[in-house]
Design an enzyme around this catalytic site. Sequence first.
Site, PDB file in Angstrom:
ATOM      1  CD  GLU A 197      -3.776  -5.746   3.802  1.00 44.66           C
ATOM      2  OE1 GLU A 197      -4.629  -4.934   4.231  1.00 44.66           O
ATOM      3  OE2 GLU A 197      -2.556  -5.559   3.905  1.00 44.66           O
TER       4      GLU A 197
ATOM      5  CD  GLU B 129      -3.245  -0.863   1.964  1.00 39.88           C
ATOM      6  OE1 GLU B 129      -3.231   0.064   2.786  1.00 39.88           O
ATOM      7  OE2 GLU B 129      -4.206  -1.635   1.837  1.00 39.88           O
TER       8      GLU B 129
HETATM    9  C1  BGP Z   1      -4.494  -1.927   5.155  1.00 37.20           C
HETATM   10  C2  BGP Z   1      -3.149  -2.317   5.704  1.00 37.20           C
HETATM   11  C3  BGP Z   1      -3.195  -3.331   6.793  1.00 37.20           C
HETATM   12  C4  BGP Z   1      -4.391  -3.261   7.689  1.00 37.20           C
HETATM   13  C5  BGP Z   1      -5.687  -3.007   6.919  1.00 37.20           C
HETATM   14  C6  BGP Z   1      -6.895  -2.733   7.775  1.00 37.20           C
HETATM   15  O1  BGP Z   1      -4.426  -0.581   4.782  1.00 37.20           O
HETATM   16  O2  BGP Z   1      -2.310  -2.811   4.681  1.00 37.20           O
HETATM   17  O3  BGP Z   1      -1.976  -3.272   7.467  1.00 37.20           O
HETATM   18  O4  BGP Z   1      -4.199  -2.473   8.783  1.00 37.20           O
HETATM   19  O5  BGP Z   1      -5.545  -1.939   6.016  1.00 37.20           O
HETATM   20  O6  BGP Z   1      -6.881  -1.387   8.171  1.00 37.20           O
HETATM   21  P1  BGP Z   1      -7.157  -0.932   9.662  1.00 37.20           P
HETATM   22  O7  BGP Z   1      -6.181  -1.649  10.509  1.00 37.20           O
HETATM   23  O8  BGP Z   1      -6.977   0.542   9.649  1.00 37.20           O
HETATM   24  O9  BGP Z   1      -8.567  -1.327   9.936  1.00 37.20           O
END
Ligand code: BGP
Length: 471
Positions: free
Chosen positions: A371, A166
């Site tokens: 993800e 990301e």
């Molecule tokens: C993405 C990241 C992850 C994870 C996920 C969920 O942006 O790559 O590391 O954190 O989002 O986001 P959050 O933890 O803010 O709910």
Amino acid sequence: MDYTQLTPFPRGFLWGASTSAYQVEGAWNEDGKGPSVVDLHIHRAEGISDFTVAADHYHRYREDVSLFAELGLKAYRFSIAWTRIVPDGDGEVNPAGVAFYHRLIDELLSHGIEPIVTLYHFDLPAALDDRGGWSDPATIEAFARYAGILFDEYGDKVTTWLTINEQNMMILHGKAIGTTGRSGQADQRTIYQQNHHMFLAAARAMALCHEVLPGAKIGPAPNIVSVYAASPAPEDVLAADDWDAIRNLMYLDVAVRGTYHPLAWAYLTERGIAPKLREGDAETLAAGRPDFIAFNYYSTQTVGASRGDASDIQHRGGDQQIVRGEVGVYRAAKNEHLPTNAFGWEIDPVGFRTTMRRLWDRYRLPLIITENGSGAFDELVDGVVHDPYRIDYLRRHIEQIRLAISDGVDVFGYCPWSAMDLVSTHQGISKRYGFIHVDRTETDLRGLERSRKDSFHWYRGVIAVNGLDLG
Ligand code: BGP
């Protein structure tokens, strides 16, 4: 379009799940590990767990991997902490850190789980940040060296690599994520110079991977979502195109084609924030080509034409740290057709299909989702988490993968977020995503015991029949 018959998931489809080092491992300063910018995240909200213990995966990885095996995972996507391997970013290699990932990878392989390794997931070594971080071209060299160390160490065991997780979110929301380091938030010109340096670093890693590991595959892992126009008004459609180029396509065009997307470059130039290109940069970008596109998908975005004032700006789900909308570029809009989750994130499975179709249409590279998930406040009742909302979210997204495959898109894997409970990037441990519950709160570590949620049993069933029956 509707189908009377759907194409099945291909044989060998990589049913997986994801984590990242700093969110799951803990042991943040053990066995020689150096601090990273996210360890030191100086903008973290009050009362939210830090990453010092996280889910304690560093000490419990054997138990965790045996649960992943029971879940039936074909692949596990995780990141290596740069600061375990090279604690200060570009100095001595730390043998204890190198040994940990050998143990983890060996454990996965012994259970027939393919490791998918992210080189860098937000956790820049703090020592590099102190020296300018991504503003300094020396960080490109440090990253290329670090990537080379990983390829040398693990290249005979790992065949699927991801460069940077990301990058687009680090550029757009770095302060909330904690990746801006001690500088807090730099000006936009600096941020896009850092962006350019990350592009070069990723290109170097891709080229190096192909040179030293001819049998391996490597790709970028941005966060990509379909951008909808708020209405059929041509001005709204135009704004959606612009924002798609700035938010999504810039990152993939540079990675795949080695050049900046023209609209994104026009935006950078117009704003006076275009990066300075050094001699040789164009060749470096052109030499790093991915074998596939990995992308993270949570929700779509809906945008309209800018009204030229503060009404363009919104905060996602009331989250003051995540700003959407940019005066003169696009207005953030709410999509009335989409429900939201407990954190105000819109839920859009169909948008997942359009995202896959658009990526395939534009780049014709195989896709893997690294993800996808929905944060929720789980409740442990008599040792069990009943999470029908998670099952529902994932089921509806997996259905769309099958539809995209039927549309002719080449999708080879799906790694939802997250394999197990871990600490959210900026919203603590109470915001959970895992198939495996980890017993702790923001402030009380309790026993950190693992337990299987209902979604664990459900996903296991899905994997067992290669997605033919979603329960
Ligand atoms: C993405 C990241 C992850 C994870 C996920 C969920 O942006 O790559 O590391 O954190 O989002 O986001 P959050 O933890 O803010 O709910």
